[in-house]
Design a protein around this motif. Structure first.
Motif, PDB file in Angstrom:
ATOM      1  N   ALA A  31      96.316  35.523 -12.801  1.00  0.00           N
ATOM      2  CA  ALA A  31      97.563  34.773 -13.428  1.00  0.00           C
ATOM      3  C   ALA A  31      97.405  33.453 -13.349  1.00  0.00           C
ATOM      4  O   ALA A  31      97.431  32.551 -14.307  1.00  0.00           O
ATOM      5  CB  ALA A  31      98.815  35.178 -12.610  1.00  0.00           C
ATOM      6  N   LEU A  32      96.671  32.891 -12.150  1.00  0.00           N
ATOM      7  CA  LEU A  32      96.478  31.410 -12.134  1.00  0.00           C
ATOM      8  C   LEU A  32      95.367  31.122 -13.225  1.00  0.00           C
ATOM      9  O   LEU A  32      95.394  30.075 -13.855  1.00  0.00           O
ATOM     10  CB  LEU A  32      96.205  31.057 -10.755  1.00  0.00           C
ATOM     11  CG  LEU A  32      97.313  30.981  -9.747  1.00  0.00           C
ATOM     12  CD1 LEU A  32      96.822  31.132  -8.472  1.00  0.00           C
ATOM     13  CD2 LEU A  32      98.188  30.146  -9.995  1.00  0.00           C
ATOM     14  N   ARG A  33      94.306  31.802 -13.320  1.00  0.00           N
ATOM     15  CA  ARG A  33      93.114  31.556 -14.247  1.00  0.00           C
ATOM     16  C   ARG A  33      93.562  31.836 -15.688  1.00  0.00           C
ATOM     17  O   ARG A  33      93.512  31.061 -16.369  1.00  0.00           O
ATOM     18  CB  ARG A  33      91.924  32.576 -14.121  1.00  0.00           C
ATOM     19  CG  ARG A  33      91.230  32.163 -12.798  1.00  0.00           C
ATOM     20  CD  ARG A  33      90.039  33.043 -12.503  1.00  0.00           C
ATOM     21  NE  ARG A  33      89.531  32.767 -11.241  1.00  0.00           N
ATOM     22  CZ  ARG A  33      88.720  33.605 -10.711  1.00  0.00           C
ATOM     23  NH1 ARG A  33      88.633  34.760 -10.835  1.00  0.00           N
ATOM     24  NH2 ARG A  33      87.890  33.037  -9.523  1.00  0.00           N
ATOM     25  N   ALA A  34      94.513  32.835 -15.914  1.00  0.00           N
ATOM     26  CA  ALA A  34      94.991  33.012 -17.241  1.00  0.00           C
ATOM     27  C   ALA A  34      95.877  31.657 -17.715  1.00  0.00           C
ATOM     28  O   ALA A  34      95.931  31.481 -19.001  1.00  0.00           O
ATOM     29  CB  ALA A  34      95.983  34.285 -17.569  1.00  0.00           C
ATOM     30  N   ALA A  35      96.531  31.115 -16.918  1.00  0.00           N
ATOM     31  CA  ALA A  35      97.371  29.939 -16.890  1.00  0.00           C
ATOM     32  C   ALA A  35      96.483  28.526 -17.198  1.00  0.00           C
ATOM     33  O   ALA A  35      96.932  27.561 -17.295  1.00  0.00           O
ATOM     34  CB  ALA A  35      98.453  29.649 -16.048  1.00  0.00           C
ATOM     35  N   GLY A  36      95.057  28.747 -17.040  1.00  0.00           N
ATOM     36  CA  GLY A  36      94.274  27.687 -17.358  1.00  0.00           C
ATOM     37  C   GLY A  36      94.039  26.826 -16.061  1.00  0.00           C
ATOM     38  O   GLY A  36      93.618  25.599 -16.177  1.00  0.00           O
ATOM     39  N   ILE A  37      93.996  27.423 -14.951  1.00  0.00           N
ATOM     40  CA  ILE A  37      93.735  26.734 -13.736  1.00  0.00           C
ATOM     41  C   ILE A  37      92.485  27.237 -13.100  1.00  0.00           C
ATOM     42  O   ILE A  37      91.996  28.350 -13.187  1.00  0.00           O
ATOM     43  CB  ILE A  37      94.858  27.123 -12.892  1.00  0.00           C
ATOM     44  CG1 ILE A  37      96.198  26.468 -13.142  1.00  0.00           C
ATOM     45  CG2 ILE A  37      94.548  26.515 -11.148  1.00  0.00           C
ATOM     46  CD1 ILE A  37      97.325  27.062 -12.297  1.00  0.00           C
ATOM     47  N   ASP A  38      91.386  26.259 -12.950  1.00  0.00           N
ATOM     48  CA  ASP A  38      90.126  26.593 -12.744  1.00  0.00           C
ATOM     49  C   ASP A  38      89.915  26.916 -11.055  1.00  0.00           C
ATOM     50  O   ASP A  38      91.119  26.808 -10.400  1.00  0.00           O
ATOM     51  CB  ASP A  38      89.093  25.500 -12.937  1.00  0.00           C
ATOM     52  CG  ASP A  38      89.312  24.092 -12.244  1.00  0.00           C
ATOM     53  OD1 ASP A  38      90.229  24.056 -11.160  1.00  0.00           O
ATOM     54  OD2 ASP A  38      88.797  23.079 -12.749  1.00  0.00           O
ATOM     55  N   ASP A  39      88.678  27.121 -10.468  1.00  0.00           N
ATOM     56  CA  ASP A  39      88.872  27.492  -9.120  1.00  0.00           C
ATOM     57  C   ASP A  39      89.377  26.468  -8.212  1.00  0.00           C
ATOM     58  O   ASP A  39      90.010  26.805  -7.147  1.00  0.00           O
ATOM     59  CB  ASP A  39      87.282  28.122  -8.830  1.00  0.00           C
ATOM     60  CG  ASP A  39      86.993  29.326  -9.342  1.00  0.00           C
ATOM     61  OD1 ASP A  39      87.937  30.007 -10.200  1.00  0.00           O
ATOM     62  OD2 ASP A  39      85.987  29.939  -9.404  1.00  0.00           O
ATOM     63  N   GLN A  40      89.060  25.341  -8.310  1.00  0.00           N
ATOM     64  CA  GLN A  40      89.280  24.127  -7.813  1.00  0.00           C
ATOM     65  C   GLN A  40      90.836  23.957  -7.679  1.00  0.00           C
ATOM     66  O   GLN A  40      91.293  23.858  -6.562  1.00  0.00           O
ATOM     67  CB  GLN A  40      88.587  22.930  -8.161  1.00  0.00           C
ATOM     68  CG  GLN A  40      89.125  21.391  -7.165  1.00  0.00           C
ATOM     69  CD  GLN A  40      88.563  21.729  -5.697  1.00  0.00           C
ATOM     70  OE1 GLN A  40      87.330  22.118  -5.440  1.00  0.00           O
ATOM     71  NE2 GLN A  40      89.464  21.868  -4.916  1.00  0.00           N
ATOM     72  N   GLY A  41      91.281  24.208  -8.793  1.00  0.00           N
ATOM     73  CA  GLY A  41      92.901  24.090  -8.755  1.00  0.00           C
ATOM     74  C   GLY A  41      93.611  25.260  -8.145  1.00  0.00           C
ATOM     75  O   GLY A  41      94.467  25.116  -7.466  1.00  0.00           O
ATOM     76  N   ILE A  42      92.791  26.537  -8.051  1.00  0.00           N
ATOM     77  CA  ILE A  42      93.308  27.591  -7.388  1.00  0.00           C
ATOM     78  C   ILE A  42      93.420  27.337  -5.817  1.00  0.00           C
ATOM     79  O   ILE A  42      94.340  27.475  -5.286  1.00  0.00           O
ATOM     80  CB  ILE A  42      92.915  28.882  -7.747  1.00  0.00           C
ATOM     81  CG1 ILE A  42      93.059  29.265  -9.221  1.00  0.00           C
ATOM     82  CG2 ILE A  42      93.014  29.943  -6.700  1.00  0.00           C
ATOM     83  CD1 ILE A  42      92.215  30.386  -9.694  1.00  0.00           C
ATOM     84  N   ALA A  43      92.414  26.917  -5.680  1.00  0.00           N
ATOM     85  CA  ALA A  43      92.176  26.385  -4.262  1.00  0.00           C
ATOM     86  C   ALA A  43      93.207  25.369  -3.624  1.00  0.00           C
ATOM     87  O   ALA A  43      93.830  25.289  -2.618  1.00  0.00           O
ATOM     88  CB  ALA A  43      90.706  25.713  -3.885  1.00  0.00           C
ATOM     89  N   ASP A  44      93.391  24.303  -4.639  1.00  0.00           N
ATOM     90  CA  ASP A  44      94.445  23.240  -4.246  1.00  0.00           C
ATOM     91  C   ASP A  44      95.740  24.021  -4.163  1.00  0.00           C
ATOM     92  O   ASP A  44      96.383  23.541  -3.132  1.00  0.00           O
ATOM     93  CB  ASP A  44      94.538  22.217  -5.168  1.00  0.00           C
ATOM     94  CG  ASP A  44      93.151  21.340  -5.314  1.00  0.00           C
ATOM     95  OD1 ASP A  44      92.737  21.132  -4.378  1.00  0.00           O
ATOM     96  OD2 ASP A  44      92.785  20.723  -6.556  1.00  0.00           O
TER      97      ASP A  44
END
Length: 200
Positions: free
Chosen positions: A160-173
């Motif tokens: 869901a986070l990736r589908a919302a346009g958040i990259d791996d670094q953003g997911i880690a943040d």
């Protein structure tokens, strides 16, 4: 042994973006009593005006680790999640955990950095079940899952986070912000209590 403090006032009973106070159950240190190491552990001298940090200064090593971790999660803009989303993640974790003080601080920051105060207020009013937009919903859902227990956070949340346009670094943040405040909420809730806004 330090005496347990008592406080005679009504705690705030609603989540708010207003600036709240906070009173500890144990006596915080006083500025004249701080050692050089304790001043250093505060990282920013202005924190000596805050009872929470002056209480934590009793263990300066832990305080410094805590503060530098906090600052790196929220003030490092090099890449990854924008500041508004990091603050939203902290506010959502705090809302889930029932920490009115932390939720107020990070909801204010989220509203300021996003310029979306009405949406942030919806999170405060309706809780982590609030639906705002796909990106913020994904962050809020991740915060609720991680705050309940880390094993509830899984591939569906990442998707869901990736589908919302958040990259791996953003997911880690997002994970860092949520995990840090999942811990910080529990510490603050156990060490003291919030006070109403000035004049409230």
């Amino acid at each position: 042994m330090t005496d347990i403090l008592t406080h005679d006032h009504a705690e705030p009973d609603a989540f708010t973006r207003d600036e709240l106070g906070w009173l500890p159950w144990l006596a915080p240190l006083e500025e004249p009593d701080l050692t050089e190491r304790q001043w250093e552990a505060l990282v920013q001298k202005s924190r000596s005006k805050m009872p929470y940090f002056m209480l934590l200064a009793r263990d300066p090593d832990i305080l410094e680790y805590r503060t530098r971790t906090d600052m790196d999660i929220f003030y490092n803009p090099e890449a990854g999640l924008p500041r508004a989303d990091r603050e939203l993640a902290a506010a959502a974790a705090s809302r889930f955990n029932g920490c009115i003080f932390c939720a107020s601080v990070h909801a204010r920051f989220a509203a300021h950095h996003s310029k979306r105060p009405e949406d942030v207020q919806r999170l405060l009013d309706d809780g982590v079940g609030a639906r705002i937009d796909p990106r913020w919903d994904a962050i809020i859902d991740a915060a609720a899952a991680l705050s309940a227990t880390p094993s509830r956070f899984g591939p569906d949340h990442v998707a869901a986070l990736r589908a919302a346009g958040i990259d791996d670094q953003g997911i880690a943040d997002a994970i860092y912000a949520i995990a840090f405040f999942n811990w910080a909420n529990r510490l603050m809730l156990s060490l003291g209590l919030p006070t109403p806004p000035a004049g409230g």
